[in-house]
Design a protein around this motif. Structure first.
Motif: not given
Length: 204
Positions: A54-67, A69-83
């Motif tokens: 299991a990784p000790e520490i890693f970084v991951k980015t996700t978005v709330d939707k992959p598709r 419309f133009w000018n539609e809000q998209l939420i980007l989540r940048l997370r650092v996981y560490s044990r």
């Protein structure tokens, strides 16, 4: 040797925002110095209760939707996981976002998460993205640099004065890029989409 080792809190800075976790105190006992045997079976657990591999520490980015419309809000989540404990500040490099208007959504947030049966401390930064053109747009790799605490056992672990040293180790991590499909506004789209775009351009 037995005793306790105090590891300082994790401090994360991103722009003008700062988040800080609680300090960690490790209790060292003789049994804690034992290591899993070489060739341990798949799924065996390493010290700390995490599955082997299991990784000790890693970084991951996700978005709330992959598709979107133009000018539609998209939420980007940048997370650092560490044990493992992170010493000092985390240096963040936000991902490139060509073709998007970006806007931060508050300070970094701390929490916990369980992934594949492993508990992690999590630091999360949210960003709102608004696509300014249509097509296939790529959000680049996020990068972090930090130092993690490593316990170095003394040469003679049975000595009455044998306490492990806490040695910081440099770590550099990257997330995977993300591709988002941006479509043209459909006929009859609400005029608020255009109004919001103009409002953001005025604030530049």
């Amino acid at each position: 040797g037995e005793g306790t080792v105090r590891i300082p809190p994790l401090r994360v800075t991103f722009g003008g925002d700062v988040a800080e976790s609680a300090p960690l105190t490790l209790t060292i006992t003789r049994s804690a110095t034992s290591r899993p045997p070489t060739g341990a079976p798949r799924g065996a657990r390493a010290p700390g209760g995490a599955p082997s591999g299991a990784p000790e520490i890693f970084v991951k980015t996700t978005v709330d939707k992959p598709r979107v419309f133009w000018n539609e809000q998209l939420i980007l989540r940048l997370r650092v996981y560490s044990r493992v404990e992170i010493v000092g500040d985390v240096e963040w490099k936000a991902p490139s976002a060509s073709g998007f208007w970006t806007e931060g959504l508050g300070p970094a947030r701390n929490g916990t998460a369980r992934l594949n049966g492993v508990d992690y401390g999590v630091t999360e930064i949210l960003t709102a993205l608004f696509p300014t053109r249509t097509g296939s747009l790529t959000i680049g790799r996020a990068e972090i640099r930090c130092r993690v605490a490593r316990l170095v056992q003394p040469p003679d672990p049975w000595s009455a004065l044998a306490f492990p040293d806490v040695v910081p180790q440099e770590v550099s991590l990257q997330s995977d890029p993300i591709t988002v499909t941006v479509e043209s506004l459909p006929p009859g789209a609400p005029p608020e989409f255009e109004h919001e775009r103009l409002h953001r351009e005025v604030r530049q």
